[in-house]
Design a protein around this motif. Sequence first.
Motif, short mmCIF file in Angstrom:
data_model
loop_
_atom_site.label_atom_id
_atom_site.label_comp_id
_atom_site.label_asym_id
_atom_site.label_seq_id
_atom_site.Cartn_x
_atom_site.Cartn_y
_atom_site.Cartn_z
N LYS A 53 0.85 -1.19 0.00
CA LYS A 53 0.00 0.00 0.00
C LYS A 53 0.88 1.23 0.00
O LYS A 53 1.92 1.28 0.66
CB LYS A 53 -0.91 -0.01 1.22
CG LYS A 53 -1.92 -1.12 1.17
CD LYS A 53 -2.95 -0.96 2.22
CE LYS A 53 -3.96 -2.08 2.07
NZ LYS A 53 -5.15 -1.85 2.81
N LYS A 54 0.45 2.23 -0.74
CA LYS A 54 1.21 3.47 -0.83
C LYS A 54 0.86 4.37 0.35
O LYS A 54 -0.27 4.40 0.82
CB LYS A 54 0.89 4.19 -2.13
CG LYS A 54 1.39 3.47 -3.35
CD LYS A 54 1.17 4.29 -4.59
CE LYS A 54 1.79 3.58 -5.80
NZ LYS A 54 1.71 4.42 -6.99
N SER A 55 1.87 5.11 0.77
CA SER A 55 1.65 6.09 1.83
C SER A 55 0.85 7.25 1.25
O SER A 55 0.71 7.40 0.04
CB SER A 55 2.97 6.58 2.39
OG SER A 55 3.63 7.38 1.42
N SER A 56 0.36 8.09 2.14
CA SER A 56 -0.42 9.25 1.67
C SER A 56 0.46 10.18 0.83
O SER A 56 -0.01 10.78 -0.14
CB SER A 56 -1.04 9.99 2.85
OG SER A 56 -0.04 10.39 3.76
N LEU A 57 1.76 10.29 1.17
CA LEU A 57 2.66 11.12 0.37
C LEU A 57 2.85 10.52 -1.01
O LEU A 57 2.84 11.24 -2.01
CB LEU A 57 4.01 11.29 1.08
CG LEU A 57 5.05 12.10 0.30
CD1 LEU A 57 4.58 13.53 0.06
CD2 LEU A 57 6.39 12.09 1.02
N GLU A 58 3.02 9.21 -1.09
CA GLU A 58 3.18 8.56 -2.40
C GLU A 58 1.93 8.75 -3.26
O GLU A 58 2.03 9.01 -4.46
CB GLU A 58 3.47 7.07 -2.21
CG GLU A 58 4.85 6.80 -1.66
CD GLU A 58 5.08 5.35 -1.30
OE1 GLU A 58 6.21 4.88 -1.48
OE2 GLU A 58 4.12 4.67 -0.85
N GLN A 59 0.77 8.64 -2.66
CA GLN A 59 -0.48 8.86 -3.40
C GLN A 59 -0.56 10.31 -3.88
O GLN A 59 -0.95 10.57 -5.01
CB GLN A 59 -1.68 8.52 -2.53
CG GLN A 59 -1.82 7.05 -2.25
CD GLN A 59 -2.93 6.74 -1.27
OE1 GLN A 59 -3.52 7.64 -0.67
NE2 GLN A 59 -3.22 5.47 -1.10
N TYR A 60 -0.19 11.25 -3.00
CA TYR A 60 -0.21 12.66 -3.36
C TYR A 60 0.74 12.93 -4.52
O TYR A 60 0.40 13.62 -5.48
CB TYR A 60 0.16 13.51 -2.14
CG TYR A 60 0.29 14.98 -2.45
CD1 TYR A 60 -0.84 15.79 -2.59
CD2 TYR A 60 1.54 15.58 -2.61
CE1 TYR A 60 -0.73 17.13 -2.89
CE2 TYR A 60 1.66 16.92 -2.90
CZ TYR A 60 0.52 17.69 -3.04
OH TYR A 60 0.63 19.04 -3.34
N CYS A 61 1.93 12.35 -4.45
CA CYS A 61 2.93 12.57 -5.50
C CYS A 61 2.52 11.93 -6.82
O CYS A 61 2.86 12.43 -7.89
CB CYS A 61 4.30 12.09 -5.04
SG CYS A 61 5.02 13.15 -3.77
N ASP A 62 1.79 10.81 -6.75
CA ASP A 62 1.27 10.22 -7.99
C ASP A 62 0.30 11.18 -8.67
O ASP A 62 0.28 11.30 -9.89
CB ASP A 62 0.56 8.89 -7.69
CG ASP A 62 1.54 7.77 -7.40
OD1 ASP A 62 2.75 7.94 -7.66
OD2 ASP A 62 1.07 6.72 -6.92
N ASP A 63 -0.50 11.86 -7.86
CA ASP A 63 -1.49 12.80 -8.40
C ASP A 63 -0.88 14.16 -8.74
O ASP A 63 -1.39 14.86 -9.60
CB ASP A 63 -2.63 13.00 -7.40
CG ASP A 63 -3.43 11.73 -7.17
OD1 ASP A 63 -3.42 10.84 -8.06
OD2 ASP A 63 -4.07 11.62 -6.10
N ASN A 64 0.19 14.54 -8.05
CA ASN A 64 0.80 15.86 -8.22
C ASN A 64 2.32 15.75 -8.34
O ASN A 64 3.05 16.20 -7.45
CB ASN A 64 0.45 16.75 -7.01
CG ASN A 64 -1.03 16.84 -6.80
OD1 ASN A 64 -1.74 17.45 -7.57
ND2 ASN A 64 -1.50 16.20 -5.73
N PRO A 65 2.82 15.18 -9.42
CA PRO A 65 4.28 14.96 -9.52
C PRO A 65 5.10 16.25 -9.56
O PRO A 65 6.29 16.23 -9.25
CB PRO A 65 4.42 14.18 -10.83
CG PRO A 65 3.19 14.46 -11.60
CD PRO A 65 2.11 14.71 -10.59
N GLU A 66 4.47 17.36 -9.91
CA GLU A 66 5.21 18.62 -10.01
C GLU A 66 5.29 19.35 -8.67
O GLU A 66 5.99 20.36 -8.55
CB GLU A 66 4.57 19.54 -11.05
CG GLU A 66 3.21 20.12 -10.67
CD GLU A 66 2.06 19.12 -10.74
OE1 GLU A 66 1.03 19.39 -10.10
OE2 GLU A 66 2.16 18.10 -11.42
N ALA A 67 4.65 18.85 -7.63
CA ALA A 67 4.66 19.52 -6.32
C ALA A 67 6.08 19.50 -5.74
O ALA A 67 6.86 18.57 -5.98
CB ALA A 67 3.70 18.80 -5.38
#
Length: 75
Positions: A53-67
């Motif tokens: 399972k991906k962490s919340s940061l990994e999920q966020y980065c999948d959705d927002n790679p430019e952050a």
Amino acid sequence: MADLKEKIEQELEQAREACDTKGAQSGECAAAWDAVEELQAEASHQRSKPEKKKSSLEQYCDDNPEAAECRIYDD
């Protein structure tokens, strides 16, 4: 996994053919069925593996790679 299913089907066909031509008590027949059993065991093993399972940061980065939080810097 699809490749493994195809390989199992091929080995099943070869095992049936080996047993038909060499006889059910032959070494070739037994070896062919051993190969089928090994592939089926591998397929079962792969199905039983829990997915990471991906962490919340990994999920966020999948959705927002430019952050900024998701940038990866080379040393």
